[in-house]
Design a protein around this motif. Structure first.
Motif, PDB file in Angstrom:
ATOM      1  N   LEU A  68       0.822  -1.206   0.000  1.00  0.00           N
ATOM      2  CA  LEU A  68       0.000   0.000   0.000  1.00  0.00           C
ATOM      3  C   LEU A  68       0.857   1.258   0.000  1.00  0.00           C
ATOM      4  O   LEU A  68       0.502   2.265  -0.625  1.00  0.00           O
ATOM      5  N   HIS A  69       1.979   1.207   0.699  1.00  0.00           N
ATOM      6  CA  HIS A  69       2.888   2.359   0.705  1.00  0.00           C
ATOM      7  C   HIS A  69       3.430   2.631  -0.696  1.00  0.00           C
ATOM      8  O   HIS A  69       3.495   3.789  -1.134  1.00  0.00           O
ATOM      9  N   VAL A  70       3.814   1.587  -1.407  1.00  0.00           N
ATOM     10  CA  VAL A  70       4.339   1.760  -2.765  1.00  0.00           C
ATOM     11  C   VAL A  70       3.256   2.291  -3.695  1.00  0.00           C
ATOM     12  O   VAL A  70       3.502   3.195  -4.512  1.00  0.00           O
ATOM     13  N   VAL A  71       2.042   1.756  -3.590  1.00  0.00           N
ATOM     14  CA  VAL A  71       0.951   2.216  -4.447  1.00  0.00           C
ATOM     15  C   VAL A  71       0.616   3.676  -4.147  1.00  0.00           C
ATOM     16  O   VAL A  71       0.392   4.485  -5.066  1.00  0.00           O
ATOM     17  N   LEU A  72       0.604   4.046  -2.866  1.00  0.00           N
ATOM     18  CA  LEU A  72       0.301   5.425  -2.494  1.00  0.00           C
ATOM     19  C   LEU A  72       1.378   6.378  -3.007  1.00  0.00           C
ATOM     20  O   LEU A  72       1.075   7.484  -3.469  1.00  0.00           O
ATOM     21  N   LYS A  73       2.607   5.936  -2.944  1.00  0.00           N
ATOM     22  CA  LYS A  73       3.705   6.775  -3.455  1.00  0.00           C
ATOM     23  C   LYS A  73       3.619   6.911  -4.965  1.00  0.00           C
ATOM     24  O   LYS A  73       3.903   7.986  -5.518  1.00  0.00           O
ATOM     25  N   SER A  74       3.243   5.847  -5.642  1.00  0.00           N
ATOM     26  CA  SER A  74       3.117   5.906  -7.099  1.00  0.00           C
ATOM     27  C   SER A  74       1.929   6.753  -7.533  1.00  0.00           C
ATOM     28  O   SER A  74       1.925   7.315  -8.635  1.00  0.00           O
ATOM     29  N   SER A 293       5.606   2.140  -9.445  1.00  0.00           N
ATOM     30  CA  SER A 293       7.037   1.999  -9.175  1.00  0.00           C
ATOM     31  C   SER A 293       7.255   0.849  -8.203  1.00  0.00           C
ATOM     32  O   SER A 293       6.429   0.584  -7.337  1.00  0.00           O
ATOM     33  N   GLY A 294       8.382   0.172  -8.352  1.00  0.00           N
ATOM     34  CA  GLY A 294       8.684  -0.973  -7.494  1.00  0.00           C
ATOM     35  C   GLY A 294       9.312  -0.552  -6.176  1.00  0.00           C
ATOM     36  O   GLY A 294       9.412   0.637  -5.841  1.00  0.00           O
ATOM     37  N   LEU A 295       9.756  -1.541  -5.418  1.00  0.00           N
ATOM     38  CA  LEU A 295      10.418  -1.284  -4.148  1.00  0.00           C
ATOM     39  C   LEU A 295      11.837  -0.799  -4.407  1.00  0.00           C
ATOM     40  O   LEU A 295      12.640  -1.499  -5.019  1.00  0.00           O
ATOM     41  N   ASN A 296      12.150   0.401  -3.939  1.00  0.00           N
ATOM     42  CA  ASN A 296      13.509   0.894  -4.088  1.00  0.00           C
ATOM     43  C   ASN A 296      14.401   0.361  -2.971  1.00  0.00           C
ATOM     44  O   ASN A 296      13.956  -0.395  -2.096  1.00  0.00           O
ATOM     45  N   ILE A 297      15.653   0.750  -2.993  1.00  0.00           N
ATOM     46  CA  ILE A 297      16.613   0.220  -2.008  1.00  0.00           C
ATOM     47  C   ILE A 297      16.235   0.645  -0.592  1.00  0.00           C
ATOM     48  O   ILE A 297      16.306  -0.151   0.350  1.00  0.00           O
ATOM     49  N   GLN A 298      15.804   1.898  -0.420  1.00  0.00           N
ATOM     50  CA  GLN A 298      15.460   2.384   0.908  1.00  0.00           C
ATOM     51  C   GLN A 298      14.257   1.633   1.483  1.00  0.00           C
ATOM     52  O   GLN A 298      14.276   1.201   2.635  1.00  0.00           O
ATOM     53  N   THR A 299      13.215   1.472   0.666  1.00  0.00           N
ATOM     54  CA  THR A 299      12.030   0.754   1.141  1.00  0.00           C
ATOM     55  C   THR A 299      12.344  -0.704   1.428  1.00  0.00           C
ATOM     56  O   THR A 299      11.858  -1.280   2.408  1.00  0.00           O
ATOM     57  N   THR A 300      13.175  -1.325   0.591  1.00  0.00           N
ATOM     58  CA  THR A 300      13.569  -2.713   0.832  1.00  0.00           C
ATOM     59  C   THR A 300      14.340  -2.843   2.132  1.00  0.00           C
ATOM     60  O   THR A 300      14.118  -3.780   2.913  1.00  0.00           O
ATOM     61  N   ALA A 301      15.267  -1.912   2.385  1.00  0.00           N
ATOM     62  CA  ALA A 301      16.037  -1.950   3.630  1.00  0.00           C
ATOM     63  C   ALA A 301      15.127  -1.782   4.851  1.00  0.00           C
ATOM     64  O   ALA A 301      15.283  -2.486   5.856  1.00  0.00           O
TER      65      ALA A 301
END
Length: 329
Positions: A68-74, A293-301
């Motif tokens: 949901l965070h990724v979708v909201l950011k996109s 947009s997919g999971l970036n490095i910061q979100t993955t970490a």
């Protein structure tokens, strides 16, 4: 002879303490942790089905707020972003000379709360109106151009602050060369309010699912403690400390949290990949370049650290609660 024994035995102790000074003790401490670290991984690998089921539950709980965070950011890319909804249109007084309009543009460009200013001359406005309205021949019959010059102002304000946008609008409206200043403030307020609600909803959902992860890990560690109750009693009888007994259970929680976070990353990535095609096709029908947009490095970490932290905290709570109840009879 009896008095000589302490002196003879004290020499090996001193030499041993020198051999195992602070660096040596640290090395031994790290070696023991490494042994338990890989020992718990081996124990979990002997029960892959049970381990994967528990990790999958944790992964699903972590994947929901992350997705949901990724979708909201996109979603901020919709309609070319939110910047267009915050544009202020300044309609100048009819008959304003072009040099004065250009001077006003330069003044606004130096304004600390203005990011960009675009000038649309009356001729450009009339040409665009003819192209979009379909009344080209009727407009050609006009004796003079009825349209004024327009300045399109893009505020340099923080998103999510419509009050600051209204304040800038009121300031620009006071300029004597401005006949009308327009901004769809209500739409901006609604847009920000909707996004704030969604953002707070993600935080609430993440908190509830984090609690669920703690309960899952805690219950799993509790069952592991009950299954090894006799072993724990024996270790306590021979002098094992609570820290020594707690260590393998903490690392077990670490592995559950790590595997759960990896499963969550996989679920979010696969879900976004499945949805990306239909979303791009739908955006194309509206002449929009929106894409997920997919999971970036910061979100993955953050996802990995959150999973590991929840696994450690859940196991720590379970061990601290149930280990005290196990004492040698």
């Amino acid at each position: 002879m009896r008095r000589d024994r302490p002196a003879q035995s004290s020499q090996p102790r001193r030499s041993e303490s020198r051999r195992t000074g602070p660096p040596g003790r640290l090395r031994i401490h790290l070696l023991r942790h490494a042994q338990v670290f890989f020992y718990t991984l081996g124990q979990l690998s002997r029960r892959p089905t049970s381990m994967l089921m528990t990790a999958a539950v944790i992964g699903i709980a972590l994947a929901l707020p992350a997705g949901l965070h990724v979708v909201l950011k996109s979603a901020q890319q919709l309609s070319g972003g939110w910047d267009e909804t915050r544009q202020i249109s300044l309609f100048l007084q009819r008959g304003t000379p072009e040099d004065e309009a250009r001077r006003l543009v330069r003044q606004l460009e130096n304004h600390p709360r203005v990011r960009q200013v675009s000038y649309i001359s009356p001729e450009q406005a009339l040409a665009e109106f003819q192209r979009l309205s379909g009344f080209g021949e009727a407009l050609d019959a006009l004796q003079e151009n009825p349209l004024p010059a327009v300045l399109v102002v893009l505020p340099a304000l923080e998103r999510g602050n419509p009050a600051a946008t209204e304040s800038l609008l009121a300031e620009l409206r006071e300029n004597p060369r401005v006949d009308l200043a327009r901004l769809d403030v209500q739409w901006v307020k609604r847009l920000y309010a909707i996004m704030d609600i969604l953002r707070q909803g993600v935080y609430v959902l993440a908190s509830l699912l984090a609690l669920a992860v703690l309960l899952v890990v805690g219950n799993t560690i509790r069952l592991a403690i009950q299954n090894r109750r006799d072993e724990i009693v024996i270790v306590k009888l021979i002098g094992g400390t609570d820290a020594f007994i707690r260590r393998p259970f903490l690392y077990t929680g670490f592995w559950y949290g790590l595997f759960g976070a990896l499963i969550a990353w996989l679920l979010v990535t696969v879900s976004l990949w499945i949805l990306s095609g239909p979303v791009e096709k739908l955006a194309g029908l509206y002449q929009n370049s929106f894409s997920l947009s997919g999971l970036n490095i910061q979100t993955t970490a953050i996802l990995l650290v959150s999973g590991i932290a929840l696994g450690l905290v859940g196991s720590w709570i379970a061990v601290g609660r149930h280990l005290r109840d196990i004492e040698p009879g």
